[in-house]
Motif scaffolding. Structure first.
Motif, mmCIF file in Angstrom:
data_model
loop_
_atom_site.group_PDB
_atom_site.id
_atom_site.type_symbol
_atom_site.label_atom_id
_atom_site.label_comp_id
_atom_site.label_asym_id
_atom_site.label_seq_id
_atom_site.Cartn_x
_atom_site.Cartn_y
_atom_site.Cartn_z
ATOM 1 N N MET A 179 2.213 -5.345 7.907
ATOM 2 C CA MET A 179 0.850 -5.617 7.533
ATOM 3 C C MET A 179 0.650 -7.124 7.440
ATOM 4 S SD MET A 179 -0.268 -2.806 4.711
ATOM 5 C CE MET A 179 1.285 -2.436 3.945
ATOM 6 N N VAL A 180 -0.550 -7.541 7.814
ATOM 7 C CA VAL A 180 -0.930 -8.947 7.723
ATOM 8 C C VAL A 180 -2.295 -9.055 7.059
ATOM 9 C CG1 VAL A 180 0.443 -9.623 9.749
ATOM 10 C CG2 VAL A 180 -1.946 -8.974 10.030
ATOM 11 N N LEU A 181 -2.650 -10.265 6.649
ATOM 12 C CA LEU A 181 -3.962 -10.479 6.032
ATOM 13 C C LEU A 181 -5.061 -9.945 6.933
ATOM 14 C CD1 LEU A 181 -3.639 -14.079 4.580
ATOM 15 C CD2 LEU A 181 -3.487 -11.914 3.367
ATOM 16 N N GLY A 182 -6.011 -9.260 6.354
ATOM 17 C CA GLY A 182 -7.140 -8.723 7.100
ATOM 18 C C GLY A 182 -6.952 -7.329 7.634
ATOM 19 N N ASP A 183 -5.709 -6.826 7.657
ATOM 20 C CA ASP A 183 -5.479 -5.462 8.139
ATOM 21 C C ASP A 183 -6.268 -4.475 7.289
ATOM 22 O OD1 ASP A 183 -3.793 -5.973 10.244
ATOM 23 O OD2 ASP A 183 -1.971 -5.298 9.234
ATOM 24 N N GLN A 184 -6.803 -3.461 7.951
ATOM 25 C CA GLN A 184 -7.477 -2.384 7.242
ATOM 26 C C GLN A 184 -6.419 -1.363 6.853
ATOM 27 O OE1 GLN A 184 -10.478 -0.221 9.481
ATOM 28 N NE2 GLN A 184 -11.655 0.075 7.634
ATOM 29 N N VAL A 185 -6.468 -0.905 5.596
ATOM 30 C CA VAL A 185 -5.452 0.021 5.092
ATOM 31 C C VAL A 185 -6.103 1.169 4.337
ATOM 32 C CG1 VAL A 185 -3.643 -1.733 4.908
ATOM 33 C CG2 VAL A 185 -5.133 -1.313 2.950
ATOM 34 N N VAL A 186 -5.325 2.222 4.171
ATOM 35 C CA VAL A 186 -5.701 3.367 3.367
ATOM 36 C C VAL A 186 -4.452 3.753 2.577
ATOM 37 C CG1 VAL A 186 -5.121 5.105 5.126
ATOM 38 C CG2 VAL A 186 -6.877 5.606 3.433
ATOM 39 N N PHE A 187 -4.632 4.361 1.417
ATOM 40 C CA PHE A 187 -3.486 4.782 0.629
ATOM 41 C C PHE A 187 -2.663 5.796 1.413
ATOM 42 C CE2 PHE A 187 -5.609 3.033 -3.063
ATOM 43 C CZ PHE A 187 -4.543 2.623 -3.852
ATOM 44 N N GLY A 205 -9.541 -0.130 2.752
ATOM 45 C CA GLY A 205 -9.621 -1.467 2.188
ATOM 46 C C GLY A 205 -9.037 -2.469 3.156
ATOM 47 N N ARG A 206 -9.077 -3.736 2.776
ATOM 48 C CA ARG A 206 -8.501 -4.805 3.595
ATOM 49 C C ARG A 206 -7.496 -5.592 2.774
ATOM 50 N NH1 ARG A 206 -9.949 -4.828 8.782
ATOM 51 N NH2 ARG A 206 -12.013 -4.004 9.134
ATOM 52 N N ILE A 207 -6.390 -5.970 3.405
ATOM 53 C CA ILE A 207 -5.379 -6.810 2.766
ATOM 54 C C ILE A 207 -5.963 -8.213 2.610
ATOM 55 C CG2 ILE A 207 -3.073 -7.846 2.993
ATOM 56 C CD1 ILE A 207 -2.929 -4.836 2.632
ATOM 57 N N VAL A 208 -6.014 -8.709 1.366
ATOM 58 C CA VAL A 208 -6.549 -10.057 1.121
ATOM 59 C C VAL A 208 -5.470 -11.038 0.662
ATOM 60 C CG1 VAL A 208 -8.905 -9.265 0.679
ATOM 61 C CG2 VAL A 208 -7.302 -9.485 -1.235
ATOM 62 N N ASP A 209 -4.277 -10.540 0.317
ATOM 63 C CA ASP A 209 -3.179 -11.409 -0.081
ATOM 64 C C ASP A 209 -1.885 -10.612 -0.016
ATOM 65 O OD1 ASP A 209 -1.927 -13.763 -0.966
ATOM 66 O OD2 ASP A 209 -2.247 -13.303 -3.066
ATOM 67 N N ILE A 210 -0.795 -11.280 0.345
ATOM 68 C CA ILE A 210 0.530 -10.669 0.375
ATOM 69 C C ILE A 210 1.453 -11.573 -0.421
ATOM 70 C CG2 ILE A 210 2.470 -9.936 1.815
ATOM 71 C CD1 ILE A 210 0.424 -9.547 4.110
ATOM 72 N N VAL A 211 2.187 -10.972 -1.363
ATOM 73 C CA VAL A 211 3.080 -11.725 -2.228
ATOM 74 C C VAL A 211 4.480 -11.140 -2.101
ATOM 75 C CG1 VAL A 211 3.538 -12.436 -4.600
ATOM 76 C CG2 VAL A 211 1.179 -12.111 -3.838
ATOM 77 N N PHE A 229 0.546 1.792 0.966
ATOM 78 C CA PHE A 229 -0.532 1.769 1.943
ATOM 79 C C PHE A 229 0.009 1.965 3.342
ATOM 80 C CE2 PHE A 229 -1.775 -0.892 -1.594
ATOM 81 C CZ PHE A 229 -3.031 -0.409 -1.892
ATOM 82 N N GLN A 230 -0.858 2.455 4.222
ATOM 83 C CA GLN A 230 -0.519 2.485 5.637
ATOM 84 C C GLN A 230 -1.625 1.783 6.397
ATOM 85 O OE1 GLN A 230 -0.145 6.699 6.293
ATOM 86 N NE2 GLN A 230 -2.240 6.886 7.007
ATOM 87 N N ARG A 231 -1.229 1.058 7.421
ATOM 88 C CA ARG A 231 -2.182 0.325 8.251
ATOM 89 C C ARG A 231 -2.945 1.317 9.117
ATOM 90 N NH1 ARG A 231 -1.241 -2.410 13.428
ATOM 91 N NH2 ARG A 231 -2.978 -3.825 13.693
ATOM 92 N N ILE A 232 -4.234 1.081 9.295
ATOM 93 C CA ILE A 232 -5.046 1.930 10.147
ATOM 94 C C ILE A 232 -5.790 1.071 11.145
ATOM 95 C CG2 ILE A 232 -5.289 3.806 8.488
ATOM 96 C CD1 ILE A 232 -8.051 2.731 7.804
ATOM 97 N N GLY A 233 -6.306 1.686 12.167
ATOM 98 C CA GLY A 233 -7.137 0.964 13.124
ATOM 99 C C GLY A 233 -6.427 0.185 14.111
#
Length: 63
Positions: free
Chosen positions: A1-9, A26-32, A59-63
């Protein structure tokens, strides 16, 4: 996953416990990255605000 990826639980039981709609995206807005290498993500859900510090594997990445 990277910033901006659309995700779903990926775990719907967690989504329901948090009061998130089962298929809300939702969208990933930060990764720590933690000291142990585990990643946490901050996800912005429309209508639900910002969920902070959730383990990336929820989460899993979608789209």
């Amino acid at each position: 996953m990277v910033l901006g990826d659309q995700v779903v639980f990926a775990r719907l039981d967690v989504a329901e416990a948090l009061g998130i709609w089962r298929h809300a995206t939702g969208r990933i807005v930060d990764i720590v990255s933690g000291p142990d290498g585990a990643e946490a993500v901050n996800v912005q859900f429309e209508g639900h605000g910002l969920l902070v510090g959730y383990i990336a594997t929820l989460f899993q990445r979608i789209g």
